[in-house]
Write a protein that holds these residues in place. Structure first.
Motif, PDB file in Angstrom:
ATOM      1  N   ASN A 140       0.821  -1.212   0.000  1.00 53.44           N
ATOM      2  CA  ASN A 140       0.000   0.000   0.000  1.00 53.44           C
ATOM      3  C   ASN A 140       0.854   1.262   0.000  1.00 53.44           C
ATOM      4  OD1 ASN A 140       0.915  -0.704   2.519  1.00 53.44           O
ATOM      5  ND2 ASN A 140      -1.040  -0.510   3.568  1.00 53.44           N
ATOM      6  N   PHE A 141       2.043   1.171  -0.638  1.00 54.26           N
ATOM      7  CA  PHE A 141       2.936   2.317  -0.730  1.00 54.26           C
ATOM      8  C   PHE A 141       3.086   2.758  -2.186  1.00 54.26           C
ATOM      9  CE2 PHE A 141       4.697   0.354   3.226  1.00 54.26           C
ATOM     10  CZ  PHE A 141       4.388   1.406   4.080  1.00 54.26           C
ATOM     11  N   ASP A 142       3.706   3.945  -2.363  1.00 51.63           N
ATOM     12  CA  ASP A 142       4.012   4.441  -3.703  1.00 51.63           C
ATOM     13  C   ASP A 142       5.235   3.741  -4.261  1.00 51.63           C
ATOM     14  OD1 ASP A 142       1.937   6.246  -3.354  1.00 51.63           O
ATOM     15  OD2 ASP A 142       3.250   7.787  -2.517  1.00 51.63           O
ATOM     16  N   LEU A 143       5.433   3.884  -5.565  1.00 52.92           N
ATOM     17  CA  LEU A 143       6.526   3.187  -6.257  1.00 52.92           C
ATOM     18  C   LEU A 143       7.900   3.442  -5.654  1.00 52.92           C
ATOM     19  CD1 LEU A 143       7.042   2.573  -9.986  1.00 52.92           C
ATOM     20  CD2 LEU A 143       8.789   3.888  -8.791  1.00 52.92           C
ATOM     21  N   PRO A 144       8.270   4.681  -5.245  1.00 53.91           N
ATOM     22  CA  PRO A 144       9.633   4.885  -4.741  1.00 53.91           C
ATOM     23  C   PRO A 144      10.023   3.972  -3.590  1.00 53.91           C
ATOM     24  CG  PRO A 144       8.603   6.999  -5.178  1.00 53.91           C
ATOM     25  CD  PRO A 144       7.536   5.962  -5.342  1.00 53.91           C
ATOM     26  N   VAL A 145       9.047   3.550  -2.764  1.00 56.98           N
ATOM     27  CA  VAL A 145       9.372   2.717  -1.613  1.00 56.98           C
ATOM     28  C   VAL A 145       9.983   1.390  -2.049  1.00 56.98           C
ATOM     29  CG1 VAL A 145       8.378   1.514   0.385  1.00 56.98           C
ATOM     30  CG2 VAL A 145       7.640   3.821  -0.177  1.00 56.98           C
ATOM     31  N   LEU A 146       9.652   0.921  -3.255  1.00 53.50           N
ATOM     32  CA  LEU A 146      10.234  -0.319  -3.762  1.00 53.50           C
ATOM     33  C   LEU A 146      11.739  -0.207  -3.951  1.00 53.50           C
ATOM     34  CD1 LEU A 146       7.585  -1.159  -6.510  1.00 53.50           C
ATOM     35  CD2 LEU A 146       7.930  -2.394  -4.365  1.00 53.50           C
ATOM     36  N   LEU A 147      12.254   1.008  -4.036  1.00 49.64           N
ATOM     37  CA  LEU A 147      13.658   1.228  -4.379  1.00 49.64           C
ATOM     38  C   LEU A 147      14.514   1.547  -3.166  1.00 49.64           C
ATOM     39  CD1 LEU A 147      12.934   3.536  -7.459  1.00 49.64           C
ATOM     40  CD2 LEU A 147      13.068   1.038  -7.413  1.00 49.64           C
ATOM     41  N   LYS A 148      13.971   1.445  -1.956  1.00 50.57           N
ATOM     42  CA  LYS A 148      14.694   1.936  -0.794  1.00 50.57           C
ATOM     43  C   LYS A 148      15.889   1.076  -0.412  1.00 50.57           C
ATOM     44  CE  LYS A 148      11.501  -0.118   2.611  1.00 50.57           C
ATOM     45  NZ  LYS A 148      10.585   0.208   3.721  1.00 50.57           N
ATOM     46  N   SER A 149      16.003  -0.137  -0.918  1.00 51.15           N
ATOM     47  CA  SER A 149      17.193  -0.954  -0.652  1.00 51.15           C
ATOM     48  C   SER A 149      18.197  -0.861  -1.789  1.00 51.15           C
ATOM     49  CB  SER A 149      16.791  -2.416  -0.413  1.00 51.15           C
ATOM     50  OG  SER A 149      16.088  -2.560   0.801  1.00 51.15           O
ATOM     51  N   THR A 150      18.148   0.258  -2.529  1.00 48.47           N
ATOM     52  CA  THR A 150      19.053   0.514  -3.644  1.00 48.47           C
ATOM     53  C   THR A 150      20.118   1.507  -3.189  1.00 48.47           C
ATOM     54  OG1 THR A 150      17.246   0.182  -5.210  1.00 48.47           O
ATOM     55  CG2 THR A 150      19.181   1.343  -6.026  1.00 48.47           C
ATOM     56  N   PRO A 151      21.375   1.326  -3.557  1.00 46.53           N
ATOM     57  CA  PRO A 151      22.426   2.262  -3.131  1.00 46.53           C
ATOM     58  C   PRO A 151      22.087   3.713  -3.482  1.00 46.53           C
ATOM     59  CG  PRO A 151      23.404   0.334  -4.144  1.00 46.53           C
ATOM     60  CD  PRO A 151      21.927   0.208  -4.353  1.00 46.53           C
ATOM     61  N   SER A 152      22.374   4.616  -2.550  1.00 45.17           N
ATOM     62  CA  SER A 152      22.210   6.066  -2.715  1.00 45.17           C
ATOM     63  C   SER A 152      20.765   6.493  -2.943  1.00 45.17           C
ATOM     64  CB  SER A 152      23.093   6.600  -3.851  1.00 45.17           C
ATOM     65  OG  SER A 152      24.452   6.514  -3.507  1.00 45.17           O
ATOM     66  N   VAL A 153      19.818   5.653  -2.568  1.00 47.27           N
ATOM     67  CA  VAL A 153      18.403   6.002  -2.680  1.00 47.27           C
ATOM     68  C   VAL A 153      17.808   6.159  -1.291  1.00 47.27           C
ATOM     69  CG1 VAL A 153      16.113   5.140  -3.334  1.00 47.27           C
ATOM     70  CG2 VAL A 153      18.016   4.933  -4.931  1.00 47.27           C
ATOM     71  N   GLN A 154      17.039   7.231  -1.094  1.00 51.31           N
ATOM     72  CA  GLN A 154      16.230   7.362   0.113  1.00 51.31           C
ATOM     73  C   GLN A 154      14.828   7.756  -0.300  1.00 51.31           C
ATOM     74  OE1 GLN A 154      17.505  10.083   3.169  1.00 51.31           O
ATOM     75  NE2 GLN A 154      15.853   9.499   4.547  1.00 51.31           N
ATOM     76  N   THR A 155      13.841   7.103   0.300  1.00 46.90           N
ATOM     77  CA  THR A 155      12.458   7.417   0.002  1.00 46.90           C
ATOM     78  C   THR A 155      11.791   7.994   1.235  1.00 46.90           C
ATOM     79  OG1 THR A 155      11.738   5.176   0.572  1.00 46.90           O
ATOM     80  CG2 THR A 155      12.311   5.594  -1.728  1.00 46.90           C
ATOM     81  N   VAL A 156      10.860   8.912   1.014  1.00 40.21           N
ATOM     82  CA  VAL A 156      10.129   9.580   2.089  1.00 40.21           C
ATOM     83  C   VAL A 156       8.651   9.320   1.856  1.00 40.21           C
ATOM     84  CG1 VAL A 156       9.581  11.801   3.149  1.00 40.21           C
ATOM     85  CG2 VAL A 156      11.900  11.354   2.312  1.00 40.21           C
ATOM     86  N   GLN A 157       7.984   8.716   2.833  1.00 42.42           N
ATOM     87  CA  GLN A 157       6.576   8.339   2.690  1.00 42.42           C
ATOM     88  C   GLN A 157       5.850   8.644   3.995  1.00 42.42           C
ATOM     89  OE1 GLN A 157       5.201   6.829  -0.223  1.00 42.42           O
ATOM     90  NE2 GLN A 157       3.206   7.106   0.722  1.00 42.42           N
ATOM     91  N   SER A 158       5.733   9.922   4.332  1.00 43.95           N
ATOM     92  CA  SER A 158       5.153  10.275   5.623  1.00 43.95           C
ATOM     93  C   SER A 158       3.886  11.106   5.491  1.00 43.95           C
ATOM     94  CB  SER A 158       6.179  11.038   6.467  1.00 43.95           C
ATOM     95  OG  SER A 158       6.621  12.198   5.785  1.00 43.95           O
ATOM     96  N   GLY A 159       3.385  11.283   4.279  1.00 44.91           N
ATOM     97  CA  GLY A 159       2.173  12.063   4.085  1.00 44.91           C
ATOM     98  C   GLY A 159       0.988  11.177   3.781  1.00 44.91           C
ATOM     99  N   GLY A 160       0.194  11.587   2.798  1.00 47.78           N
ATOM    100  CA  GLY A 160      -0.961  10.812   2.392  1.00 47.78           C
ATOM    101  C   GLY A 160      -0.642   9.907   1.227  1.00 47.78           C
ATOM    102  N   PHE A 161      -1.663   9.203   0.736  1.00 50.71           N
ATOM    103  CA  PHE A 161      -1.493   8.338  -0.425  1.00 50.71           C
ATOM    104  C   PHE A 161      -0.983   9.153  -1.615  1.00 50.71           C
ATOM    105  CE2 PHE A 161      -4.945   6.163   1.949  1.00 50.71           C
ATOM    106  CZ  PHE A 161      -4.347   4.921   2.108  1.00 50.71           C
ATOM    107  N   GLY A 162       0.038   8.630  -2.283  1.00 47.88           N
ATOM    108  CA  GLY A 162       0.543   9.292  -3.480  1.00 47.88           C
ATOM    109  C   GLY A 162       1.484  10.445  -3.234  1.00 47.88           C
ATOM    110  N   ASP A 163       1.819  10.718  -1.977  1.00 53.45           N
ATOM    111  CA  ASP A 163       2.684  11.861  -1.669  1.00 53.45           C
ATOM    112  C   ASP A 163       4.136  11.452  -1.427  1.00 53.45           C
ATOM    113  OD1 ASP A 163       0.572  13.617  -1.863  1.00 53.45           O
ATOM    114  OD2 ASP A 163       0.062  13.495   0.265  1.00 53.45           O
ATOM    115  N   GLY A 164       4.514  10.256  -1.831  1.00 49.50           N
ATOM    116  CA  GLY A 164       5.875   9.784  -1.621  1.00 49.50           C
ATOM    117  C   GLY A 164       6.900  10.592  -2.399  1.00 49.50           C
ATOM    118  N   GLN A 165       8.123  10.604  -1.873  1.00 45.50           N
ATOM    119  CA  GLN A 165       9.231  11.316  -2.505  1.00 45.50           C
ATOM    120  C   GLN A 165      10.442  10.390  -2.573  1.00 45.50           C
ATOM    121  OE1 GLN A 165       9.240  14.694  -3.631  1.00 45.50           O
ATOM    122  NE2 GLN A 165       7.029  14.500  -3.333  1.00 45.50           N
ATOM    123  N   MET A 166      11.331  10.704  -3.494  1.00 47.00           N
ATOM    124  CA  MET A 166      12.529   9.889  -3.672  1.00 47.00           C
ATOM    125  C   MET A 166      13.733  10.801  -3.893  1.00 47.00           C
ATOM    126  SD  MET A 166      13.289   7.213  -6.775  1.00 47.00           S
ATOM    127  CE  MET A 166      14.980   6.734  -7.194  1.00 47.00           C
TER     128      MET A 166
END
Length: 852
Positions: A140-166
Motif C-alpha cells: 500500500n505504498f508508492d513506487l519509490p518505496v520499492l527502491l529503498k534498498s538501492t544504493p544512494s536512494v532514500q524514500t520519504v513516505q510520511s504524508g498521504g497516499f501518493g505523496d511519496g518522494q525519492m
C-alpha cells in the motif's frame, strides 16, 4: 483402374511414413539450478514456430516437432532462458535454469526507445527491480518505496497516499528522470513527480530499473541524479491472468484483475487490468480512494513489425497530511498520526467522505490518462527503428478548506487547478554498422499546454463566493459553480469558464524539440561509446486574470533556450569475472518554466536577468565482479557538479504583502562511493548488502533578489553565504542488508534492514541546515505459492510488515532553528519549533493472488 488404386495406396503410405519420419518427439524435465526443484509452468517453444508447451507439476514436458532437427527455447520468469538443440526423437533429460537478474524474459515494446542499461556494452551504475519483487513488495505504498534498498536512494513516505518522494545521490525527484516505456513523465514545467497520478503503475510494471548518475538514456532529460525506467506490461507470450485481493493497516483495501490473451495465430494480443483501492491512511484524516485501468492491444503482422497501443490511468482522490512543528506531533495524543489539517465535526456534503465526519484541510483530486502507440520495425539483420507516439491529459485540483477568519466556520473548498495537455514523440534508429560499431540516432519532440487557475471545488456553508479582479471591468463578481471533487467528473467536466475563476488564471505553452545520437564501439574485451543530444525549448505564457477584456487572454513574450548534453565512456573486461568502466558527461540544461517568469499572480513578464542554463558535469567509475550464482559485486564512485542553478521561493511574506525570492548562481557538488554485494551462500538463501558514502555540499556563494506582489524588485541584489553548507533532504550515508530464505518448496521469508545517517534539514539557504538524528528500519515478508491445475496455475499468499520494531524517527525537517540550550525544547538534538514529519510506524498488508 486396377493399376491406379495400388499406386494411390502406395503414395499415401509413403506420405504418412515420410511425415512420421520428419517428426520428432521431445521430452525432459526443467529444474531450478542449485535446488534441483522442478519448475512447473516453464515455457518451451520450438524456435521459429508457434509450437510450444508448458511443464507440468513435476517440471516434465513432452513436445512433438514437425522437424527432424532444430532448437528448443526454454524460459521461466526470473530465470535465464536456455536454448537446446535436438535431432530426432530425444529425451533431453534434466535441464537446469539459473536465476537471472536481467530483463531477457520481459517483452519490451519500443525496445529501441526504452534506454535500458543492458542494451549497452559499456556499463553504468544500475539496479533492477523485477516484476516478482514489485508484485510482492508494492503493498500500500508508492513506487519509490520499492527502491529503498538501492544504493544512494532514500524514500520519504510520511504524508498521504501518493505523496511519496525519492532522492537519488542527494538529488530530489525534479532532478531524476522518470521514463515510462521510454516516455518522459516528469512535469514539463518544474520536473516534479506526483505519485498520486501514477498509483496504478506498480500493478502493470514488468520491471523498474534505476540508473544512478549519467545513466544510459540518450534523451536530453533532467537526469542530474539518475534515471528511473519503468517498463510496463505490453504483449504477453502466453494467455493468462490473475486476480488479487489485498488488505492492509488502517482499513486499506485493494483489488486487481488482469487477463491477457497472449499472441494468437494472426499476431494479435489483448490485455487489460482493472483495479480499485481505498484506505484511511496511516496519518489521521488522510483517507483516499482510486481506481486503476490498463488496456493494451498488440499486433505482429510478421517477424519484422510489432505494433502496440496502450492506455492507462489511475483516477484518485486523497486527503493530505499538513505540516506542523515537531513539538505539535510530540504534544499530540496521536503522535506520528497527528494531522493538523482537519476540521473535526464537519460533515462534507459530498458522499466521498462517508463516515469520517471530518473535512480535510486539503484534498488532492487528479485523473491523468496516458496513451502511447509503439512501433518496432526490424528493417534488416543490421538495422531497426523504434517509435513511440504518446499523449496525456491531466485534470485535477488541490482542494483546500477556506474558513471565516472571525468565526472559524468552514465556508467552501478552494481549488488550485493544474491541468495539462501533453503530446510527444520519441523515435530511435539503430544500425549495426560493422561487427564492432553500432549507431543510434533519434528525435524527441514534446508539446505541452499547462492550464492553471483557482476556483470553487465544493460549497459547504455558502452557495456563492465573492471575487474581485480585472474580470468584469474591475467590479466584484460571484462564483456560483463548483467543479467537484470526484476525479472522473473533474476530468470529463473541467471548468472552462474564466469568469468562474479567481486568484490566478494563466496558461503556458512549452514546446520541446531535440535530436540525439550514440556511437558505440566494442571489440574483444574493450568497449567505448560517445553520446550527444541537442534540444530547443520554447516558453509562452498567457494571462487571463488581469487583462483589458474580461475572459480573454494576453500573451507575454516568447523565449527560446537551447540545451545539450555530451557523454563518453569506456569499459574493459579483464576476464569473464572482472570488468572496469569509466563515464563522463556534461549537460547544459534549460531552466524550468517556473524559473523564467516573475510569479504566479497575474504577471507574464520574464524575470530580468533571465535565468541561464544549468551546468552539470559528472564523472563516474566502476568495478564489476561476476562470480556466478555465488557472489557478484558492484563498486562505483561518482562526482557531480551542478552549477548556475536558479531557485524561486514564492512563499515569502512581508507583513501583509506577498513576496518572492530569486536566488542565482547556486552551485552544488555531490561525490561519493557505492558498494553493492549480491550473494547466494546456500542453495536456498539469497543475501545482499549495500553501503553508500556521500558528501553533498553547496559551493561558493549565491546572489538573492526579493520581489513584491507585483513582481517589482525590493532593494538591491545581495550576496548570501552558502559555501560549505550541507545539502539537505536525504541521508548522505546509507547502508542495508536484505535477503530471502526458501525453507520449503515455494515458501520463503525475506527481510530488509536499511540505515540512514548524515541527514540534514531543508530550509532557508541563508542559514546552515540542521543535523538530524540517524535512524534504521527493518521490514519482513513471507510468501507461499500453492500450485494447482497440473501445476500451471497457482495461488500466491503474501504478508509484508514494514518497520517491524515500530521505530520512531524524523523523516524530514524543514527549518534552520538551532537546538536550544534548554533540552526540553529539543527532540534528539533538533529544536522542536522546526517544521517536520515523522516516518510511519509499523504497517502491514497481506494479499492472495490467483494466477491462471
Amino acid at each position: 483402374m486396377k493399376t491406379k488404386i495400388p499406386s494411390l495406396l502406395l503414395w499415401v503410405c509413403l506420405m504418412v511414413t515420410a511425415s512420421a519420419i520428419s517428426q520428432s518427439k521431445l521430452s525432459g524435465t526443467i529444474l531450478e539450478a542449485g535446488s534441483n526443484m522442478p519448475l512447473p509452468g516453464a515455457n518451451l517453444i520450438e524456435k521459429g514456430t508457434s509450437n510450444g508447451v508448458t511443464t507440468d507439476f513435476n517440471g516434465n514436458f513432452t513436445l512433438v516437432s514437425k522437424q527432424k532437427s532444430g532448437q528448443l527455447i526454454i524460459s521461466y520468469v526470473g530465470y535465464a532462458s536456455v536454448t537446446v538443440n535436438f535431432k530426432g526423437d530425444t529425451n533431453l533429460g534434466n535441464i537446469k535454469l539459473e536465476s537471472d537478474n536481467s530483463l531477457d524474459e520481459v517483452v519490451i515494446i519500443g525496445s529501441g526507445v526504452v534506454d535500458l542499461a543492458e542494451d549497452r556494452k559499456t556499463p553504468v551504475a544500475v539496479s533492477t527491480i523485477k516484476a516478482k519483487e514489485i508484485q510482492e513488495k508494492a503493498g500500500n505504498f508508492d513506487l519509490p518505496v520499492l527502491l529503498k534498498s538501492t544504493p544512494s536512494v532514500q524514500t520519504v513516505q510520511s504524508g498521504g497516499f501518493g505523496d511519496g518522494q525519492m532522492y537519488l545521490r542527494g538529488f530530489d525527484q525534479t532532478n531524476i528522470a522518470f521514463l515510462l516505456n521510454g516516455q518522459p513523465i516528469n512535469g514539463m514545467e518544474d520536473g516534479k513527480m506526483y505519485w498520486s497520478n501514477w498509483q496504478g503503475v506498480t500493478e502493470v510494471a514488468n520491471a523498474i530499473q534505476v540508473q544512478r548518475g549519467l545513466g544510459a538514456s540518450k534523451l536530453a532529460i533532467s537526469s542530474v541524479g539518475g534515471t528511473v525506467n519503468i517498463v510496463t506490461k505490453t504483449i504477453d507470450k502466453k494467455a493468462g491472468g490473475f486476480v488479487q485481493q489485498m488488505f492492509g493497516n488502517d482499513n486499506y483495501l485493494k483489488t486487481n484483475a488482469y487477463f491477457s490473451t497472449g499472441v494468437n495465430d494472426k499476431g494479435w494480443s489483448f490485455s487489460g487490468l482493472l483495479g480499485y483501492w481505498e484506505g484511511n491512511g496511516y496519518v489521521d484524516f488522510t483517507q483516499g480512494q482510486g481506481q486503476t485501468y490498463f488496456f493494451s492491444v498488440g499486433y505482429q503482422p510478421n517477424e519484422n513489425h510489432s505494433i502496440n497501443f496502450l492506455i492507462t490511468g489511475a483516477p484518485q482522490w486523497h486527503a493530505v497530511a499538513g505540516s506542523a512543528d515537531i513539538g505539535d506531533f510530540l504534544d499530540s495524543e496521536r503522535g506520528r498520526r497527528y494531522n493538523p489539517w482537519n476540521f473535526d465535526g464537519i460533515d462534507s456534503p459530498n458522499t466521498l467522505d462517508g463516515p469520517y465526519n471530518v473535512y480535510p484541510g486539503g484534498r488532492n483530486i487528479y485523473h491523468k490518462p496516458v496513451a502511447n502507440l509503439n512501433w518496432d520495425w526490424t528493417i534488416n539483420d543490421n538495422s531497426s527503428l523504434s517509435t513511440v507516439l504518446y499523449g496525456s491529459m491531466g485534470r485535477g485540483s488541490f482542494a483546500q478548506s477556506i474558513t471565516d477568519r472571525n468565526s472559524g466556520e468552514l465556508l467552501y473548498a478552494r481549488g488550485s487547478n493544474n491541468n495539462h495537455n501533453w503530446f510527444g514523440l520519441v523515435t530511435n534508429y539503430n544500425n549495426q554498422l560493422t561487427e564492432n560499431l553500432n549507431l543510434n540516432v533519434g528525435a524527441d519532440v514534446r508539446f505541452y499546454n499547462g492550464i492553471h487557475f483557482r476556483d470553487v471545488r465544493e460549497f459547504i456553508s455558502v452557495d456563492s463566493v465573492q471575487a474581485n479582479s480585472a474580470y468584469n471591468n474591475n467590479q466584484d463578481y460571484y462564483l456560483t459553480e463548483a467543479g467537484g471533487i470526484n476525479p472522473w467528473k473533474v476530468f470529463f467536466n473541467p471548468n472552462t469558464d474564466h469568469l468562474q475563476r479567481f486568484g490566478y488564471d494563466y496558461e503556458e505553452q512549452i514546446n520541446y524539440g531535440g535530436i540525439f545520437g550514440q556511437l558505440e564501439y566494442s571489440k574483444d574485451k574493450f568497449s567505448t561509446f560517445f553520446q550527444g543530444a541537442l534540444s530547443n525549448q520554447s516558453h509562452v505564457r498567457e494571462e487571463f486574470l488581469n487583462t483589458s477584456t474580461p475572459g480573454e487572454g494576453e500573451k507575454g513574450g516568447k523565449i527560446n533556450n537551447m540545451g545539450y548534453n555530451l557523454k563518453v565512456g569506456a569499459a574493459y573486461e579483464i576476464s569473464s569475472m572482472h570488468k572496469l568502466f569509466v563515464n563522463a558527461g556534461y549537460y547544459s540544461r534549460q531552466p524550468f518554466h517556473e524559473n523564467l517568469y516573475k510569479n504566479d499572480r497575474g504577471s507574464n513578464e520574464l524575470l530580468q536577468p533571465e535565468a541561464g542554463n544549468e551546468e552539470i558535469t559528472g564523472f563516474e567509475g566502476g568495478y564489476q565482479f561476476n562470480g556466478g550464482r555465488a557472489i557478484s559485486v558492484n563498486l562505483n564512485a561518482y562526482h557531480t557538479t551542478w552549477g548556475n542553478r536558479t531557485l524561486i521561493n514564492n512563499n515569502g511574506e512581508n507583513g501583509d504583502d506577498y513576496i518572492s525570492f530569486q536566488t542565482l548562481g547556486v552551485k552544488q557538488v555531490h561525490y561519493g562511493a557505492e558498494l553493492e554485494v549480491m550473494t547466494r551462500p546456500l542453495e536456498h538463501l539469497r543475501l545482499n548488502g549495500y553501503l553508500s558514502l556521500g558528501e553533498w555540499q553547496f559551493k561558493d556563494n549565491a546572489t538573492q533578489r526579493t520581489f513584491d506582489n507585483d513582481g517589482v524588485q525590493i532593494g538591491s541584489d545581495e550576496e548570501i553565504v552558502i559555501d560549505g553548507f550541507n545539502v539537505g533532504g536525504a541521508a548522505q550515508v546509507t547502508g542495508g542488508v536484505n535477503g530471502s530464505y526458501e525453507f520449503l518448496p515455494r515458501a520463503s521469508f525475506d527481510a530488509a534492514w536499511n540505515w540512514y545517517n548524515d541527514i540534514f534539514s531543508t530550509g532557508s539557504l541563508e542559514l546552515a541546515p540542521l543535523s538530524m538524528p540517524s535512524y534504521d528500519t527493518v521490514d519482513l515478508g513471507f510468501s507461499y505459492t500453492m500450485l494447482f491445475g497440473a501445476g500451471i496455475n497457482s495461488i500466491q499468499f503474501r504478508v509484508n510488515v514494514d518497520n517491524v520494531f515500530d521505530e520512531v524517527y524524523l523523516e524530514s525537517v524543514n527549518g534552520n532553528t538551532q537546538a536550544s540550550a534548554n533540552p526540553a525544547d529539543n527532540y534528539k538534538g533538533v529544536n522542536k519549533s522546526n517544521t517536520g514529519r515523522f516516518g510511519y510506524g509499523r504497517t502491514w498488508n497481506t494479499s492472495i493472488r490467483v494466477n491462471f
